[in-house]
Design a protein around this motif. Structure first.
Motif, PDB file in Angstrom:
ATOM      1  N   VAL A  31       0.864  -1.188   0.000  1.00 14.23           N
ATOM      2  CA  VAL A  31       0.000   0.000   0.000  1.00 14.23           C
ATOM      3  C   VAL A  31       0.896   1.233   0.000  1.00 14.23           C
ATOM      4  O   VAL A  31       1.734   1.398   0.884  1.00 14.23           O
ATOM      5  N   HIS A  32       0.706   2.070  -1.007  1.00 12.36           N
ATOM      6  CA  HIS A  32       1.459   3.325  -1.101  1.00 12.36           C
ATOM      7  C   HIS A  32       0.572   4.483  -0.643  1.00 12.36           C
ATOM      8  O   HIS A  32      -0.623   4.505  -0.925  1.00 12.36           O
ATOM      9  N   ASP A 138       4.008   4.196 -16.362  1.00 13.34           N
ATOM     10  CA  ASP A 138       5.200   4.427 -17.182  1.00 13.34           C
ATOM     11  C   ASP A 138       4.984   3.868 -18.592  1.00 13.34           C
ATOM     12  O   ASP A 138       3.907   3.331 -18.898  1.00 13.34           O
ATOM     13  N   ALA A 139       6.005   3.967 -19.419  1.00 11.43           N
ATOM     14  CA  ALA A 139       5.860   3.581 -20.828  1.00 11.43           C
ATOM     15  C   ALA A 139       5.541   2.089 -20.966  1.00 11.43           C
ATOM     16  O   ALA A 139       4.962   1.666 -21.975  1.00 11.43           O
ATOM     17  N   ASP A 140       5.888   1.287 -19.956  1.00 14.14           N
ATOM     18  CA  ASP A 140       5.610  -0.152 -20.007  1.00 14.14           C
ATOM     19  C   ASP A 140       4.261  -0.500 -19.381  1.00 14.14           C
ATOM     20  O   ASP A 140       3.956  -1.673 -19.173  1.00 14.14           O
ATOM     21  N   GLY A 141       3.499   0.527 -19.002  1.00 15.22           N
ATOM     22  CA  GLY A 141       2.174   0.287 -18.425  1.00 15.22           C
ATOM     23  C   GLY A 141       2.215  -0.041 -16.945  1.00 15.22           C
ATOM     24  O   GLY A 141       1.208  -0.468 -16.378  1.00 15.22           O
ATOM     25  N   ARG A 142       3.380   0.123 -16.314  1.00 10.62           N
ATOM     26  CA  ARG A 142       3.457  -0.141 -14.865  1.00 10.62           C
ATOM     27  C   ARG A 142       3.054   1.117 -14.105  1.00 10.62           C
ATOM     28  O   ARG A 142       3.337   2.238 -14.552  1.00 10.62           O
ATOM     29  N   PRO A 143       2.409   0.935 -12.921  1.00 11.68           N
ATOM     30  CA  PRO A 143       2.099   2.134 -12.124  1.00 11.68           C
ATOM     31  C   PRO A 143       3.392   2.830 -11.694  1.00 11.68           C
ATOM     32  O   PRO A 143       4.387   2.169 -11.395  1.00 11.68           O
ATOM     33  N   ARG A 144       3.319   4.157 -11.710  1.00 12.24           N
ATOM     34  CA  ARG A 144       4.504   4.966 -11.391  1.00 12.24           C
ATOM     35  C   ARG A 144       4.273   5.654 -10.058  1.00 12.24           C
ATOM     36  O   ARG A 144       3.197   6.234  -9.830  1.00 12.24           O
ATOM     37  N   PHE A 145       5.269   5.614  -9.176  1.00 13.82           N
ATOM     38  CA  PHE A 145       5.143   6.270  -7.868  1.00 13.82           C
ATOM     39  C   PHE A 145       6.275   7.265  -7.687  1.00 13.82           C
ATOM     40  O   PHE A 145       7.427   6.985  -8.039  1.00 13.82           O
ATOM     41  N   GLY A 154       8.701   3.119 -11.814  1.00 16.03           N
ATOM     42  CA  GLY A 154       7.669   2.156 -12.200  1.00 16.03           C
ATOM     43  C   GLY A 154       7.735   0.947 -11.277  1.00 16.03           C
ATOM     44  O   GLY A 154       8.819   0.514 -10.891  1.00 16.03           O
ATOM     45  N   VAL A 155       6.573   0.433 -10.904  1.00 12.03           N
ATOM     46  CA  VAL A 155       6.507  -0.672  -9.945  1.00 12.03           C
ATOM     47  C   VAL A 155       5.820  -1.860 -10.608  1.00 12.03           C
ATOM     48  O   VAL A 155       4.769  -1.704 -11.236  1.00 12.03           O
TER      49      VAL A 155
END
Ligand SMILES: Cc1cc2nc3c(=O)[nH]c(=O)nc-3n(C[C@H](O)[C@H](O)[C@H](O)COP(=O)(O)OP(=O)(O)OC[C@H]3O[C@@H](n4cnc5c(N)ncnc54)[C@H](O)[C@@H]3O)c2cc1C
Length: 172
Positions: A31-32, A138-145, A154-155
Motif C-alpha cells: 500500500v502506497h 510508465d511507458a511499459d504500463g506499470r504504475p509509477r510512484f 515504475g513498480v
C-alpha cells in the motif's frame, strides 16, 4: 504459480480494507500513500467520536442511498453493519449504539483501532510505502510512484487498486 502482486494507492480506510481482504486471499500487497503516515483522515474522523455505522434495520440503512440503493444494497449485504462491528471487535475495539442509533467504538477515537489494524496488516505481510504518490503509468504500463526526492519509479504489479479518497479535503 507465485501469488499475485497487488499495489494499492491510498492508505485510507478503503485502501487498508482492500489490503486486508486481498492479503487474506493470498495476494502480496503493498500500500502506497503520498503522506508520511497512513489514514490521516480516519484519525481526523476519530476526533468526532468515529461514527462507524448505524444500528437501524438493514432496509432502512440501504434506503438512505436513494437512487443508488439498487446498486449498493448487494455490497452492503456482503459486509453489513454487523460485520463491521464484528471486525472492529476483532481489533479489540468494542462498539456501542449511541442515542441517535449511530454506532461508535467505545474508545470514541480512531487511533487504537488504527494501531491494531496496522499490526494485523503487518502480520498478514502487507507492506506500507509512505511518501510515495501514485503518478500514473510508465511507458511499459506499470504504475509509477513519486518518492520524497521527486523521483518517479515504475513498480511491477499484477493489479493496481486506486483508493485515493475524495477531493474535498486534499490536504489530509
Ligand atoms: C473531520 C472529519 C470527520 C469525519 N467523521 C466521520 C465519521 O464519524 N464516520 C465516518 O464514517 N466517516 C467520517 N469522515 C469521513 C471519512 O474520514 C472518510 O469517508 C474516509 O476517510 C474515506 O476513506 P478513503 O479510504 O476512501 O479515503 P481517505 O481516507 O481520504 O484516504 C485516501 C488516501 O489516499 C491518499 N492519496 C491520495 N492521492 C494519492 C496519490 N496520488 N498517491 C498516493 N496516495 C494518495 C491520501 O493521502 C489518503 O491517505 C470524516 C471526515 C472528516 C474530514
Amino acid at each position: 504459480m507465485s501469488p499475485p502482486k497487488v499495489v494499492i494507492a491510498g492508505a485510507g480506510p478503503a485502501g487498508l480494507m482492500a489490503a486486508e481482504v486481498l492479503a487474506r486471499g493470498g495476494a502480496r500487497v503493498t500500500v502506497h500513500d503520498r503522506m508520511p503516515s497512513p489514514a490521516r483522515r480516519l484519525l481526523m474522523a476519530g476526533r468526532g467520536g468515529l461514527n462507524l455505522t448505524h444500528s437501524e434495520p438493514f432496509e432502512a440503512l440501504a434506503g438512505r442511498y436513494g437512487a443508488r440503493t439498487g446498486r449498493l444494497a448487494p455490497l452492503l449485504r456482503a459486509f453489513t453493519p454487523g460485520d463491521l462491528r464484528a471486525w472492529a471487535d476483532g481489533l479489540g475495539q468494542d462498539t456501542f449504539v449511541g442515542s441517535s442509533g449511530r454506532v461508535f467504538p467505545r474508545a470514541l477515537k480512531a487511533s487504537p483501532l488504527l494501531r491494531a489494524w496496522l499490526a494485523r496488516l503487518d502480520a498478514l505481510g502487507v507492506e506500507l510505502s509512505l511518501r510515495s504518490a501514485w503518478a500514473g503509468w510508465d511507458a511499459d504500463g506499470r504504475p509509477r510512484f513519486r518518492g520524497p526526492d521527486g523521483v518517479e519509479t515504475g513498480v511491477e504489479a499484477d493489479a493496481l487498486l486506486l483508493a485515493l479518497g475524495g477531493a474535498t479535503e486534499a490536504r489530509v
